[in-house]
Design a protein around this motif. Structure first.
Motif, PDB file in Angstrom:
ATOM      1  N   TYR A   7      49.744  33.712  34.642  1.00  0.00           N
ATOM      2  CA  TYR A   7      48.343  33.931  34.315  1.00  0.00           C
ATOM      3  C   TYR A   7      47.560  34.438  35.528  1.00  0.00           C
ATOM      4  N   VAL A  10      48.212  38.136  36.126  1.00  0.00           N
ATOM      5  CA  VAL A  10      47.501  38.973  35.142  1.00  0.00           C
ATOM      6  C   VAL A  10      46.031  39.082  35.502  1.00  0.00           C
ATOM      7  N   LEU A  11      45.423  37.930  35.804  1.00  0.00           N
ATOM      8  CA  LEU A  11      43.976  37.926  36.112  1.00  0.00           C
ATOM      9  C   LEU A  11      43.670  38.663  37.413  1.00  0.00           C
ATOM     10  N   ASP A  12      44.587  38.606  38.368  1.00  0.00           N
ATOM     11  CA  ASP A  12      44.351  39.315  39.634  1.00  0.00           C
ATOM     12  C   ASP A  12      44.488  40.831  39.486  1.00  0.00           C
ATOM     13  N   SER A  13      45.123  41.275  38.430  1.00  0.00           N
ATOM     14  CA  SER A  13      45.357  42.724  38.272  1.00  0.00           C
ATOM     15  C   SER A  13      44.282  43.432  37.457  1.00  0.00           C
ATOM     16  N   ILE A  14      43.380  42.700  36.797  1.00  0.00           N
ATOM     17  CA  ILE A  14      42.357  43.363  35.960  1.00  0.00           C
ATOM     18  C   ILE A  14      41.167  43.799  36.816  1.00  0.00           C
ATOM     19  N   ILE A  15      40.350  44.767  36.266  1.00  0.00           N
ATOM     20  CA  ILE A  15      39.240  45.319  37.047  1.00  0.00           C
ATOM     21  C   ILE A  15      37.968  44.476  36.930  1.00  0.00           C
ATOM     22  N   GLU A  16      37.947  43.493  36.000  1.00  0.00           N
ATOM     23  CA  GLU A  16      36.804  42.598  35.896  1.00  0.00           C
ATOM     24  C   GLU A  16      36.970  41.426  36.853  1.00  0.00           C
ATOM     25  N   ASN A  31      39.498  35.364  40.799  1.00  0.00           N
ATOM     26  CA  ASN A  31      40.485  36.435  40.989  1.00  0.00           C
ATOM     27  C   ASN A  31      40.055  37.383  42.120  1.00  0.00           C
ATOM     28  N   THR A  33      39.343  40.577  42.203  1.00  0.00           N
ATOM     29  CA  THR A  33      38.215  41.460  41.929  1.00  0.00           C
ATOM     30  C   THR A  33      36.893  40.737  42.151  1.00  0.00           C
ATOM     31  N   VAL A 100      33.194  36.270  33.240  1.00  0.00           N
ATOM     32  CA  VAL A 100      33.878  37.560  33.368  1.00  0.00           C
ATOM     33  C   VAL A 100      32.807  38.615  33.610  1.00  0.00           C
ATOM     34  N   ARG A 102      31.586  42.661  35.522  1.00  0.00           N
ATOM     35  CA  ARG A 102      31.972  43.997  36.004  1.00  0.00           C
ATOM     36  C   ARG A 102      30.809  44.619  36.777  1.00  0.00           C
TER      37      ARG A 102
END
Length: 563
Positions: A7, A10-16, A31, A33, A100, A102
């Motif tokens: 998990y 996955v969370l470290d790889s998203i742009i949010e 994370n 980001t 979450v 952006r």
């Protein structure tokens, strides 16, 4: 609450950005980001979220259990949009919350730029539409993408009839300039074409458009040649209406022994020898131009040019060109070598500005500058010219009233009114009518190749009983018609020779005297005079009211001495 390594990856790889807190609003996870967007450093796991992110609302969501969706939040110079959602277990107990978010800073800037571009586009379109020149723009393939209102008026094609179509759509004869530029990438000047259903002859000047060094289309400015030809013809007509002559009259030609005439002559003689600007005031037909001639001939400039200009008879744009001249290439159709204006041609002499009260305000400012500095700027030139010209101005208008209404520059009024000379109307000096009638009848008879020895006392009495709204000019015209009415063997002007001067009430018993032609002319003169008064001297309105052209009106005003 434990998170598996999967998990976390996955969370470290998203742009949010993601922040997770427990039921006490202590940070469990942030994370990569989120760390970057919030510019965090150090150890923050286990700390209360408000200690790490001061303006957060995660702790409130944990307390209330109410989600907050798409809330805008400022973090330093950045703007983020955040959704905060409570986390619950199977029994619906709140066990934490997640945020979450952006970064929308760049999105906001892009939106602002797009908005600005739309505003700029709207402004540019408004500017293009406001110009008198017909403009068309084509893309790199030669397809029309923009035309203005003047283009529609010139060609007859509406925007929807040409936009998106090849640039040949509007051409009646000739090759498309836009398509030529699409091939050559070079400007084209003075191309002659015929456009639209009416096959109007035009001159086109076009330039290629480059954006960041890349060819992106062309813009063309289209000039209606027929308008240029009309303007040229009008200019020539106006030149004929202006008189560039040698002053032919002297004070001896000014007839009259009345006190007011003698006073005006004495004032004019005194000022003639000086360089002072003179303002001649009086009703139309009182002899203002005659006095201007006499002043010039009595001055030390008598051997110089005398140029007369009627400021009311010439359109503003033409009057400016004629007075001040222009430099080479000042406008489309201009001579390459430029042209001298009347001010320059009057150097060393006198410029007579008749009907100065009708001069447009923009030209009044230029004349004021000339009177003050003896210098002027030709149209389209950056080089000042200096000349030695004396100004004599004339008007039948109330300049003081015009100054109050801001239709005449007060500074120009004071410059012109240094030495005003008031010329009396003929009704004020009726004692001069006998001598004027005898003088004018002999002068006009010579011009007509006739002989007049005298004017009967009855005729003179009849002429003295009239108020002469057209003054001496009207008297001249009436005498001219009377001489035409004489038989070839007659040498004495009688009352019966003169046209009817009073439009009396028609009745069966009223006896008209004079020929049908003279009666018709008298009626025409009276009608024109009345309509001029109704329109406060505005000749354009008068011509429109009478259903005649402005040139015809000027001819009839001159003919009937209505000034």
């Amino acid at each position: 609450m434990e998170l598996s390594q999967l998990y976390r990856s996955v969370l470290d790889s998203i742009i949010e950005g993601v922040i997770i807190v427990d039921e006490g609003a202590r940070i469990l996870y942030i994370n990569k980001t989120a760390v970057r967007l919030l510019n965090l450093s150090g150890d923050f796991i286990g700390k209360h979220v408000t200690k790490v992110v001061p303006n957060t609302r995660l702790h409130i969501v944990v307390r209330t259990g109410i989600p907050e969706i798409d809330e805008v939040q400022h973090v330093g110079k950045n703007i983020i949009v955040t959704s905060r959602i409570p986390l619950k277990d199977k029994e619906e107990n709140i066990v934490g919350a997640v945020a979450v978010f952006r970064d929308i800073t760049s999105v906001k800037k892009l939106a602002e730029e797009i908005t600005n571009l739309h505003e700029i586009e709207a402004r540019l379109k408004a500017i293009i539409d406001s110009t008198y020149d017909a403009i068309s723009v084509a893309d790199e393939y030669g397809n029309v993408i923009l035309v203005n209102k003047a283009y529609t008026e010139l060609t007859g094609f509406k925007p929807e009839e040409v936009i998106g179509k090849p640039a040949t759509v509007d051409i009646a004869e000739g090759e498309s300039i836009h398509l030529m530029i699409a091939k050559t990438r070079k400007p084209i000047y003075n191309a002659r074409l015929k456009v639209g259903p009416m096959k109007k002859e035009v001159i086109v000047n076009a330039e290629p458009l480059f954006v960041r060094g890349k060819f992106s289309g062309s813009v063309a400015v289209v000039h209606d040649v027929s308008k240029i030809l009309d303007l040229t013809r009008e200019l020539e007509e106006m030149r004929r209406m202006m008189r560039q002559v040698k002053a032919q009259y002297t004070f001896e030609d000014i007839i009259g022994k009345s006190e007011k005439i003698l006073m005006a002559k004495e004032q004019a003689r005194k000022v003639a020898k000086t360089p002072v600007t003179v303002l001649l005031r009086g009703e139309s037909g009182t002899g203002k131009e005659l006095f201007a001639h006499a002043i010039h001939n009595e001055s030390n400039r008598k051997n110089g040019p005398f140029i007369s200009v009627n400021c009311a008879a010439i359109p503003e744009n033409i009057l400016e060109i004629e007075l001040f001249g222009y430099s080479g290439g000042a406008f489309l159709g201009a001579r390459k070598e430029g042209k001298k204006g009347l001010l320059e041609e009057a150097d060393g002499g006198t410029l007579f500005l008749d009907e100065i009260g009708k001069m447009p305000l923009s030209l009044q400012a230029k004349i004021l500058r000339f009177i003050e500095r003896k210098e002027f700027l030709p149209v389209g030139s950056t080089t000042v010219k200096k000349v030695d010209v004396r100004i004599i101005a004339a008007t039948n208008m109330n300049l003081e009233e015009l100054v109050k209404k801001e239709k005449f520059l007060s500074d120009l009024y004071f410059r012109l009114n240094v030495f005003p000379i008031f010329l009396p109307s003929l009704r004020e000096i009726k004692e001069d009518i006998p001598v004027l009638v005898k003088h004018l009848s002999k002068k006009i008879a010579r011009q007509f190749g006739r002989k007049v020895d005298d004017v009967s006392s009855v005729a003179v009495k009849y002429l003295k009983s009239y108020d002469w709204p057209g003054n001496v000019r009207e008297l001249e015209n009436v005498i001219g018609r009377a001489i035409i009415n004489m038989n070839i063997n007659e040498t004495i002007l009688e009352k019966r020779h003169f046209p009817t001067l009073f439009l009396e009430k028609t009745s069966e018993n009223f006896k008209y005297e004079g020929s049908l032609k003279s009666l018709v002319e008298d009626f025409e003169r009276k009608v024109i005079e009345n309509v001029l008064k109704e329109n406060k001297g505005d000749r354009t309105k008068t011509a429109r009211s009478l259903g005649i052209s402005i040139r015809t009106l000027y001819y009839k005003i001159e003919k009937y001495g209505l000034g």
